[in-house]
Design a protein around this motif. Structure first.
Motif, PDB file in Angstrom:
ATOM      1  N   VAL A  33      34.674  54.063  99.416  1.00  0.00           N
ATOM      2  CA  VAL A  33      35.252  54.579  98.160  1.00  0.00           C
ATOM      3  C   VAL A  33      34.241  55.528  97.508  1.00  0.00           C
TER       4      VAL A  33
ATOM      5  N   HIS B  59      39.889  54.317  87.081  1.00  0.00           N
ATOM      6  CA  HIS B  59      41.228  53.807  87.429  1.00  0.00           C
ATOM      7  C   HIS B  59      41.126  52.826  88.608  1.00  0.00           C
ATOM      8  N   TYR B  60      40.346  53.214  89.620  1.00  0.00           N
ATOM      9  CA  TYR B  60      40.215  52.327  90.787  1.00  0.00           C
ATOM     10  C   TYR B  60      39.584  50.983  90.389  1.00  0.00           C
TER      11      TYR B  60
ATOM     12  N   THR C  36      42.164  48.764  88.812  1.00  0.00           N
ATOM     13  CA  THR C  36      43.118  48.157  89.756  1.00  0.00           C
ATOM     14  C   THR C  36      42.418  47.083  90.613  1.00  0.00           C
ATOM     15  N   LEU C  37      41.139  47.295  90.904  1.00  0.00           N
ATOM     16  CA  LEU C  37      40.396  46.282  91.683  1.00  0.00           C
ATOM     17  C   LEU C  37      40.255  45.000  90.859  1.00  0.00           C
TER      18      LEU C  37
ATOM     19  N   VAL D  26      44.388  46.176  93.963  1.00  0.00           N
ATOM     20  CA  VAL D  26      43.709  46.572  95.201  1.00  0.00           C
ATOM     21  C   VAL D  26      42.789  45.419  95.606  1.00  0.00           C
TER      22      VAL D  26
ATOM     23  N   PHE E 285      41.550  49.574  99.325  1.00  0.00           N
ATOM     24  CA  PHE E 285      41.487  50.993  98.977  1.00  0.00           C
ATOM     25  C   PHE E 285      41.849  51.839 100.201  1.00  0.00           C
TER      26      PHE E 285
ATOM     27  N   HIS F 246      40.774  54.694 100.863  1.00  0.00           N
ATOM     28  CA  HIS F 246      39.554  55.345 101.362  1.00  0.00           C
ATOM     29  C   HIS F 246      38.947  54.509 102.493  1.00  0.00           C
TER      30      HIS F 246
ATOM     31  N   SER G 242      46.618  51.542  99.804  1.00  0.00           N
ATOM     32  CA  SER G 242      46.768  52.102  98.455  1.00  0.00           C
ATOM     33  C   SER G 242      46.227  53.533  98.472  1.00  0.00           C
ATOM     34  N   HIS G 243      46.131  54.149  97.305  1.00  0.00           N
ATOM     35  CA  HIS G 243      45.769  55.569  97.209  1.00  0.00           C
ATOM     36  C   HIS G 243      44.502  55.880  98.007  1.00  0.00           C
TER      37      HIS G 243
END
Ligand SMILES: NC(=O)c1ccc[n+]([C@@H]2O[C@H](COP(=O)([O-])OP(=O)(O)OC[C@H]3O[C@@H](n4cnc5c(N)ncnc54)[C@H](O)[C@@H]3O)[C@@H](O)[C@H]2O)c1
Length: 355
Positions: A30, A52-53, A56-57, A62, A86, A88, A116-117
């Motif tokens: 990430v 944001h990540y 969500t974690l 995530v 993630f 990534h 996810s994204h």
């Protein structure tokens, strides 16, 4: 703007993710992807997404400690169940399998499910190029692309990425969404309250708008051709992975942070040495790009570039000048620093040339 030095910022992001018990390899991917993306000037998908990540974690949307399941279904094909981690990290894991299969079979393709994204698609293409292979990366995304001939978005901007190693410079990298603008850029324009460029967005009735607050969908590149490419990516990322498609994909923002998105991605590695000697390929790609760059200019002041050149240029500047954060993003990063009791690196005191 506050400019932060890239390497200490990367380590700081790893520490924050570690404080949330993310697996070290997940945290590393990430942080590396976000740092690389911002260094290359792709701010829409770089470090600004980090807060944001982290949200969500923390909320469980995530999974920082995935139990990957990779099923090799044929010598050159496999499916990776990403356990909601993630994108990534799951993308890097998938590309690792694709490269291994391409070493054996010439080509490796991996469909990723329950992800996810994944940020910028280029990150995964570069992994293949490091192994002297061509890398392709695709993801679907939430419904933001105006349907050609319609008023509403159904498909996402669904990026397409193609990376190939080149002699004497960073790889060739075409990394583009099927929309003429990315949604994260619209959000940046909203934050700055600046009008959008003409022709990139439509409002709730499907009419063109330059007001970022009124934008509800993104215009496809090349009209029905971009719309068609987005559908191609949707087929790879939804139908080959078994994940939801189009409007059935849970959005990235404006949903509770614990939402698991079940995104799909698709990756491919092509082993150049099974087609041409690698050195010959890289030398010829260098000549091809240089010949293009030398083509007569329409406007003498604007160079003819190869895809990836704008990012190579920004990379050179930002390696020294650092990664710029807007005032709003810098405030968010400082909040995170206090929350986790982790000091942010000191800003770089240099004039930054805008992209
Ligand atoms: N994860 C997701 O859901 C998602 C969705 C959409 C986009 N993205 C990412 O967003 C990023 C930005 O995408 P974008 O479409 O806004 O990028 P962009 O429009 O800035 O650039 C697209 C491509 O065009 C090339 N390019 C730009 N100017 C050029 C010129 N003058 N001559 C030749 N080539 C030129 C760039 O090098 C790049 O390869 C990408 O990294 C993409 O993967 C991610």
């Amino acid at each position: 703007m506050t400019n932060l030095p890239a390497e200490p910022l990367r380590r700081w992001m790893i520490d924050v993710l570690g404080a949330e018990s993310a697996d070290p390899s997940v945290a590393a991917h990430v942080a590396e992807s976000l740092t690389q993306t911002s260094l290359r000037g792709v701010d829409s998908h770089g470090v600004r997404l980090f807060p944001h990540y982290v949200r969500t974690l923390r909320a469980g949307g995530v999974n920082g400690r995935p139990a990957y399941k990779f099923a090799r279904r044929a010598p050159s094909c496999g499916v990776l169940a990403a356990d909601h981690t993630f994108g990534h990290a799951s993308g890097a894991e998938a590309m690792k399998h694709a490269i291994e299969m391409a070493r054996e079979c010439g080509i490796g393709a991996v469909a990723v499910q329950h992800s996810s994204h994944f940020g910028a698609a280029a990150y995964f293409g570069f992994l293949a190029a490091e192994a002297d292979m061509i890398g392709l990366a695709f993801t679907h995304s939430d419904a933001l692309l105006q349907t050609y001939g319609g008023t509403q978005p159904y498909l996402g901007p669904n990026p397409i990425c193609f990376v190939a190693p080149c002699l004497g410079e960073a790889p060739f990298c075409l990394d583009m969404s099927c929309s003429s603008f990315s949604w994260n850029k619209i959000r940046q324009y909203r934050e700055r309250q600046e009008p959008l460029p003409a022709g990139v967005a439509a409002d709730s009735r499907g009419c063109a708008t330059v007001d970022p607050a009124a934008a509800r969908s993104l215009t496809p590149i090349g009209e029905y051709k971009g719309y068609g490419l987005a559908l191609m990516v949707e087929i790879l990322c939804s139908l080959l992975t078994g994940m939801p498609y189009g409007v059935h994909i849970k959005p990235m923002f404006d949903v509770p942070p614990e939402t698991r998105r079940d995104l799909g991605h698709f990756f491919m590695a092509i082993n150049i040495s099974n087609f041409q000697p690698v050195a010959v390929f890289k030398t010829r790609l260098k000549s091809l790009m240089d010949e293009l760059r030398g083509e007569p200019r329409l406007n003498g002041a604007i160079p003819v570039m190869a895809p990836g050149d704008p990012e190579k240029h920004v990379l050179q500047i930002r390696r020294a000048a650092g990664i710029p954060l807007s005032a709003a993003d810098w405030t968010e990063f400082q909040k995170l620093g206090r929350q986790y009791n982790l000091s942010l690196p000191a800003p770089v005191e240099k004039e930054l040339v805008p992209r």
